[in-house]
Design a protein around this motif. Structure first.
Motif, PDB file in Angstrom:
ATOM      1  N   LEU A  76      -7.045  20.724  -2.319  1.00 58.69           N
ATOM      2  CA  LEU A  76      -5.884  21.111  -1.585  1.00 58.69           C
ATOM      3  C   LEU A  76      -4.963  20.331  -2.371  1.00 58.69           C
ATOM      4  N   LEU A  77      -3.719  20.881  -2.537  1.00 56.73           N
ATOM      5  CA  LEU A  77      -2.623  20.397  -2.965  1.00 56.73           C
ATOM      6  C   LEU A  77      -1.376  20.633  -2.466  1.00 56.73           C
ATOM      7  N   ARG A  78      -0.336  19.351  -2.319  1.00 58.32           N
ATOM      8  CA  ARG A  78       0.927  19.642  -1.472  1.00 58.32           C
ATOM      9  C   ARG A  78       1.764  18.887  -2.305  1.00 58.32           C
ATOM     10  N   ILE A  79       2.725  19.735  -3.250  1.00 58.01           N
ATOM     11  CA  ILE A  79       3.698  19.235  -4.286  1.00 58.01           C
ATOM     12  C   ILE A  79       4.869  18.633  -3.627  1.00 58.01           C
ATOM     13  N   GLY A  80       4.977  17.452  -4.076  1.00 60.87           N
ATOM     14  CA  GLY A  80       6.054  16.418  -3.383  1.00 60.87           C
ATOM     15  C   GLY A  80       7.361  16.940  -4.038  1.00 60.87           C
ATOM     16  N   THR A  81       8.329  16.190  -3.501  1.00 61.60           N
ATOM     17  CA  THR A  81       9.898  16.332  -4.066  1.00 61.60           C
ATOM     18  C   THR A  81      10.282  15.152  -4.921  1.00 61.60           C
ATOM     19  N   GLU A  82       9.545  14.299  -4.945  1.00 58.43           N
ATOM     20  CA  GLU A  82       9.759  13.093  -5.679  1.00 58.43           C
ATOM     21  C   GLU A  82       9.348  13.571  -7.346  1.00 58.43           C
ATOM     22  N   ASP A  83       9.887  12.535  -8.373  1.00 57.77           N
ATOM     23  CA  ASP A  83       9.495  12.825  -9.728  1.00 57.77           C
ATOM     24  C   ASP A  83       8.094  12.876  -9.935  1.00 57.77           C
ATOM     25  N   ILE A  84       7.472  13.612 -10.580  1.00 52.94           N
ATOM     26  CA  ILE A  84       6.158  13.933 -10.808  1.00 52.94           C
ATOM     27  C   ILE A  84       5.426  12.834 -11.494  1.00 52.94           C
ATOM     28  N   GLU A  85       6.192  11.978 -12.438  1.00 51.86           N
ATOM     29  CA  GLU A  85       5.719  10.958 -13.232  1.00 51.86           C
ATOM     30  C   GLU A  85       5.213   9.573 -12.430  1.00 51.86           C
ATOM     31  N   ASN A  86       5.638   9.929 -10.951  1.00 50.57           N
ATOM     32  CA  ASN A  86       5.244   8.735  -9.979  1.00 50.57           C
ATOM     33  C   ASN A  86       3.816   8.691  -9.886  1.00 50.57           C
ATOM     34  N   GLY A  87       3.134   9.986 -10.214  1.00 48.48           N
ATOM     35  CA  GLY A  87       1.737  10.112 -10.183  1.00 48.48           C
ATOM     36  C   GLY A  87       1.581  11.021  -8.723  1.00 48.48           C
ATOM     37  N   VAL A  88       0.161  11.464  -8.933  1.00 47.95           N
ATOM     38  CA  VAL A  88      -0.390  12.131  -7.555  1.00 47.95           C
ATOM     39  C   VAL A  88      -1.287  11.261  -6.813  1.00 47.95           C
TER      40      VAL A  88
ATOM     41  N   THR B  28      -7.564  16.611   6.994  1.00 49.19           N
ATOM     42  CA  THR B  28      -6.615  16.614   8.174  1.00 49.19           C
ATOM     43  C   THR B  28      -5.509  15.763   7.610  1.00 49.19           C
ATOM     44  N   ALA B  29      -5.578  14.858   6.819  1.00 52.72           N
ATOM     45  CA  ALA B  29      -4.462  13.928   6.543  1.00 52.72           C
ATOM     46  C   ALA B  29      -3.789  14.667   5.505  1.00 52.72           C
ATOM     47  N   ILE B  30      -4.033  15.279   4.600  1.00 54.55           N
ATOM     48  CA  ILE B  30      -3.077  16.311   3.861  1.00 54.55           C
ATOM     49  C   ILE B  30      -2.374  17.511   4.670  1.00 54.55           C
ATOM     50  N   LEU B  31      -3.013  17.894   5.615  1.00 52.70           N
ATOM     51  CA  LEU B  31      -2.346  18.774   6.296  1.00 52.70           C
ATOM     52  C   LEU B  31      -1.299  18.220   7.252  1.00 52.70           C
ATOM     53  N   ASP B  32      -1.498  16.925   7.795  1.00 49.82           N
ATOM     54  CA  ASP B  32      -0.620  16.130   8.642  1.00 49.82           C
ATOM     55  C   ASP B  32       0.646  15.518   7.720  1.00 49.82           C
ATOM     56  N   SER B  33       0.426  15.434   6.608  1.00 52.64           N
ATOM     57  CA  SER B  33       1.464  14.689   5.724  1.00 52.64           C
ATOM     58  C   SER B  33       2.603  15.541   5.121  1.00 52.64           C
ATOM     59  N   LYS B  34       3.088  16.043   6.242  1.00 55.47           N
ATOM     60  CA  LYS B  34       4.364  17.045   5.837  1.00 55.47           C
ATOM     61  C   LYS B  34       5.548  16.300   5.146  1.00 55.47           C
ATOM     62  N   ASP B  35       5.644  15.204   5.842  1.00 56.07           N
ATOM     63  CA  ASP B  35       6.820  14.353   5.341  1.00 56.07           C
ATOM     64  C   ASP B  35       6.898  13.675   4.237  1.00 56.07           C
ATOM     65  N   SER B  36       5.664  13.604   3.525  1.00 53.66           N
ATOM     66  CA  SER B  36       5.627  12.948   2.384  1.00 53.66           C
ATOM     67  C   SER B  36       6.418  13.390   1.397  1.00 53.66           C
ATOM     68  N   LYS B  37       7.032  12.514   0.544  1.00 57.70           N
ATOM     69  CA  LYS B  37       7.384  13.078  -0.924  1.00 57.70           C
ATOM     70  C   LYS B  37       6.594  12.927  -1.750  1.00 57.70           C
ATOM     71  N   HIS B  38       5.493  12.342  -1.955  1.00 53.08           N
ATOM     72  CA  HIS B  38       4.547  12.376  -2.869  1.00 53.08           C
ATOM     73  C   HIS B  38       3.853  13.510  -3.250  1.00 53.08           C
TER      74      HIS B  38
END
Ligand code: MN
Ligand code: MN
Length: 463
Positions: free
Chosen positions: A91-103, A278-288
């Motif tokens: 499951l992937l949630r692509i964040g808004t920050e610079d991807i070079e900060n890591g996954v 459940t944690a990835i589904l709930d982490s709507k506001d993460s920028k990562h």
């Protein structure tokens, strides 16, 4: 120092293990029992890795995740799932920050110890029909006789069709079992060491006894195949391309008058897989950028295309890095991972195999294992002090009740997880999960408190 000052200094300097019963407010206690209901439903429908993948995809789709296949498009803010051969899931949630900060990765496994059917499983002996099994993962064989077993899995036919099989879970279904000696005639068996009292080749599933047709040879076997053919359209040849397994039959149940525990088959490791989802589904506001991996084959060494040693995790990170214009190697180097897997819960009934100071105490929250392994920390990812400190800070901020532990006394045994295979990709990784009683038994026991703290811990990690 007077008495009061001494107490204050102790309060300031000493480590104190916290119980979730004491730490959790009323509101959280309600959340703990509600969360457990969702987990029990998931677990009851997810007795194999294939069934766990299906359940997790359902949850992800309901939350708006779209299917992604390697080579497909990935966009900032996108939510995707990658179904790896129906047996492992990303499951992937692509964040808004610079991807070079890591996954940020949470990886759990969804396979559990069980009895696999052999390639030519079906035979008849003196009027009884049996299926021959080859056990999968670390089981204690004596625990698997005289309990109701269900058959789960798939049969793939040469016409390209794959049939799902589940027998023994519905109220009206028949179940199966492996018989054992009566105590009256077990005098000789009882003298044998536990490891040798039950042979691997003796774990044969009793599935029927009524013959059909004329003659005497294999007419019970014929009857069994006729039933399977009528229901699933399969012949004996099709067993060769099947994955059929025997698991304990029945649903997860609350355990205890106070219902603080859940007794079920397969907590290891769906009790960490579910909170990862459940944690990835709930982490709507993460920028990562977040990743939840549900892996197969952990119980037999994480080998193969659906195991954690497969390069797929690296390929997926490379696809993300390319899509967002980051350097793949930099992305990996800055990625961090929780290897979400269970730990041995301290059991007062068997206190002599534990060193209590460094044991996972049930109801004291999610447990971090800085290292696992055996015989002098062999075969382990040993997380660095710096990385552990970083995780500590996340848990403090997230008000997670947590503890650290080793798996039992030094040289009492040991175990491993997927942690080292992920760390080998140059990704900081540490083990984290739920303490389990009777791990790998047909009926494992966990606490709802520790389950919920695991969800909170992974949420804090994703934040
Ligand atoms: Mn495990
Ligand atoms: Mn295990």
């Amino acid at each position: 120092m007077n008495k009061k000052e001494t107490e204050q200094l102790k309060e300031k300097l000493f480590y104190k293990k916290e119980s979730v019963f004491e730490a959790a407010k009323d509101e959280e206690k309600k959340a703990i029992s509600e969360y457990a209901e969702g987990y029990k439903k998931f677990l009851g429908n997810a007795k194999t890795e294939r069934e766990a993948v299906k359940e997790a995809i359902k949850m992800a789709k309901d939350a708006g995740f779209e299917e992604y296949v390697l080579g497909g498009k990935l966009k900032k803010g996108g939510k995707y799932y990658l179904n790896n051969r129906g047996k492992s899931l990303y499951l992937l949630r692509i964040g808004t920050e610079d991807i070079e900060n890591g996954v940020r990765i949470s990886a759990a496994h969804i396979d559990s110890p069980r009895l696999d059917m052999k390639q030519h499983p079906l035979y008849e002996s003196e009027g009884f029909a049996y299926l021959k099994t080859h056990y999968y993962g670390g089981i204690r064989k004596y625990q698997w006789v005289t309990i109701p077993l269900a058959i789960h899995g798939v049969v793939s036919k040469t016409n390209g069709e794959t049939v799902d099989v589940v027998i023994g879970e519905d109220e009206g279904d028949p179940v199966f079992c492996i018989t054992d000696l009566l105590p009256h005639l077990a005098a000789e068996q009882a003298q044998k060491p536990l490891e040798r009292a039950f042979a691997g080749e003796g774990l044969n599933l009793l599935i029927g006894s009524e013959p059909i047709g004329e003659g005497k040879d294999d007419n019970v076997k014929l009857h069994m195949l006729k039933i399977l053919n009528e229901k699933y359209g399969i012949t004996e040849n099709d067993f060769v391309s099947a994955e059929l397994v025997a698991t304990p039959a029945g649903k997860p149940r609350d355990l205890g008058l106070d219902r603080t525990f859940i007794a079920a088959y397969g907590h290891d490791d769906r009790v960490c897989a579910y909170p990862s989802v459940t944690a990835i589904l709930d982490s709507k506001d993460s920028k990562h950028t977040l990743m939840c991996v549900l892996a197969d084959k952990e119980e037999i060494g994480s080998e193969g295309v659906t195991g954690m040693q497969c390069d797929l995790i690296s390929d997926v990170i490379e696809e993300i890095a390319n899509a967002l214009g980051g350097n793949f190697r930099v992305v990996k180097a800055n990625s961090i991972c929780l290897s979400a897997d269970v730990s041995a819960g301290y059991d007062p009934m068997y206190s002599d195999v534990f060193e209590k100071r460094n044991s996972a105490i049930v109801n004291c929250g999610v447990v971090m294992n800085k290292y696992t392994g055996a015989r002098g920390k062999s075969s382990t990812n040993d997380a660095s002090a710096e990385y552990v400190a970083r995780i500590r800070k996340m848990f403090e901020d997230g008000k997670v009740v947590w503890q650290t532990a080793e798996l039992g006394k030094v040289d009492a045994g040991g175990g491993g997880t997927v942690a080292m295979y992920i760390a080998n990709h140059n990704i900081n990784t540490v083990d984290l999960g739920v303490p389990v009683l009777s791990m790998h038994a047909p009926l494992e026991v966990i606490s709802k408190n520790d389950l919920y703290q695991t969800h909170k811990a992974i949420c804090a990690f994703f934040k």
